[in-house]
Design a protein around this motif. Sequence first.
Motif, PDB file in Angstrom:
ATOM      1  N   ASP A  30       0.810  -1.222   0.000  1.00  0.00           N
ATOM      2  CA  ASP A  30       0.000   0.000   0.000  1.00  0.00           C
ATOM      3  C   ASP A  30       0.841   1.268   0.000  1.00  0.00           C
ATOM      4  N   GLY A  31       2.169   1.143   0.056  1.00  0.00           N
ATOM      5  CA  GLY A  31       3.035   2.310   0.010  1.00  0.00           C
ATOM      6  C   GLY A  31       3.156   3.052   1.317  1.00  0.00           C
ATOM      7  N   ILE A  32       2.444   2.612   2.351  1.00  0.00           N
ATOM      8  CA  ILE A  32       2.475   3.312   3.643  1.00  0.00           C
ATOM      9  C   ILE A  32       3.281   2.515   4.666  1.00  0.00           C
ATOM     10  N   GLY A  33       2.927   1.256   4.816  1.00  0.00           N
ATOM     11  CA  GLY A  33       3.629   0.415   5.779  1.00  0.00           C
ATOM     12  C   GLY A  33       5.035   0.099   5.321  1.00  0.00           C
ATOM     13  N   PRO A  34       5.828  -0.520   6.171  1.00  0.00           N
ATOM     14  CA  PRO A  34       7.204  -0.885   5.798  1.00  0.00           C
ATOM     15  C   PRO A  34       7.206  -1.873   4.639  1.00  0.00           C
ATOM     16  N   ILE A  35       8.196  -1.729   3.773  1.00  0.00           N
ATOM     17  CA  ILE A  35       8.293  -2.586   2.606  1.00  0.00           C
ATOM     18  C   ILE A  35       8.482  -4.046   3.009  1.00  0.00           C
ATOM     19  N   SER A  36       9.023  -4.263   4.202  1.00  0.00           N
ATOM     20  CA  SER A  36       9.222  -5.629   4.670  1.00  0.00           C
ATOM     21  C   SER A  36       7.897  -6.352   4.919  1.00  0.00           C
ATOM     22  N   VAL A 253       0.432   0.256  -4.976  1.00  0.00           N
ATOM     23  CA  VAL A 253       1.746   0.605  -5.524  1.00  0.00           C
ATOM     24  C   VAL A 253       2.244  -0.468  -6.483  1.00  0.00           C
ATOM     25  N   GLY A 254       2.006  -1.733  -6.173  1.00  0.00           N
ATOM     26  CA  GLY A 254       2.469  -2.814  -7.041  1.00  0.00           C
ATOM     27  C   GLY A 254       1.818  -2.769  -8.404  1.00  0.00           C
ATOM     28  N   LEU A 255       0.502  -2.579  -8.448  1.00  0.00           N
ATOM     29  CA  LEU A 255      -0.209  -2.508  -9.722  1.00  0.00           C
ATOM     30  C   LEU A 255       0.203  -1.269 -10.504  1.00  0.00           C
ATOM     31  N   ALA A 256       0.377  -0.138  -9.800  1.00  0.00           N
ATOM     32  CA  ALA A 256       0.824   1.082 -10.472  1.00  0.00           C
ATOM     33  C   ALA A 256       2.208   0.892 -11.081  1.00  0.00           C
ATOM     34  N   SER A 257       3.101   0.237 -10.357  1.00  0.00           N
ATOM     35  CA  SER A 257       4.449  -0.002 -10.874  1.00  0.00           C
ATOM     36  C   SER A 257       4.419  -0.931 -12.072  1.00  0.00           C
ATOM     37  N   ALA A 258       3.563  -1.958 -12.036  1.00  0.00           N
ATOM     38  CA  ALA A 258       3.449  -2.868 -13.173  1.00  0.00           C
ATOM     39  C   ALA A 258       2.945  -2.130 -14.403  1.00  0.00           C
ATOM     40  N   LEU A 259       1.954  -1.251 -14.227  1.00  0.00           N
ATOM     41  CA  LEU A 259       1.452  -0.463 -15.354  1.00  0.00           C
ATOM     42  C   LEU A 259       2.541   0.457 -15.891  1.00  0.00           C
TER      43      LEU A 259
END
Length: 283
Positions: A30-36, A253-259
């Motif tokens: 979600d771009g808010i929590g830690p990437i881990s 964020v993942g879907l946005a990056s894939a697009l």
Amino acid sequence: MFIGPAFLIYAAFVIVPLGMSVYYSLLRWDGIGPISGATFYGLKNYIEVLTDDDLLQIIGNAFQLAAWFTIPPVVLGLAVASAIRSQMAGRFGTATRTILFLPQVIPLVAAGIAWSWMYDRNGVVNQFLSLIGLESWTRGWLGDFTYALPAVGIIGAWVLLGLCTMLLVTGIARIDGSLYEAAKLDGARPRHEFRFVTLPGLKNEIGICVTVTIIQALSSFDIVYVATAGGPGIETTVPGLEIYRLAFAHRQVGLASALAIVLMILVLACVLPIQWALRERKQ
């Protein structure tokens, strides 16, 4: 050693962000929590980009804009450049180049706002149509499901016309004048001069114009955001705008990056063949 400083800057602002985008595209985050704490999603984001009907329509919108951003500026630029070829050094040629190049120095946000006013129900476009007896054609152009995307395309064509014209005028200035003189001695008419002298001499410049306009269309954001915000519905939504929405509004964020990665691949698929064709001609 000489390349080192420039390469470090390029790596910091291009290679590293690109690698991060590829990494994010494989996650559900979600771009808010830690990437881990992100969930590994594999290629599911890419599958969604290539199968979701709305996202496919959004990608199709970008290619429709590419046609509007490319064909009118290049065709009109060729016409204008050919028309002022013999007067490029005079006042008329200078004034024409200045007027056509003005949209390039106007911020795109300001251009989008100005055109949205002109496209309004009471704007200049509808007033002009009413004045010439085409009142039945008046409409809220940017709110119409059929005409909103072409209306945005006209804005982009207007902005890019000056750049294409300047590139083509510069290209014509490099063509040997003796070629035109020889064509006239052979009885060639203006259309023959254009076909057999001007067009072959401008192949590289036309290729550059097409490359720049396609990239501008596929990566467009500001004009669309200001003029229509992607509406009505998703009729004018383009990948750049949808990437912004997915990442910052929907927290995908993942879907946005894939697009974003898919968009980069599409840009390269459109641009690289043009560059290869130009390179072959130079050889």
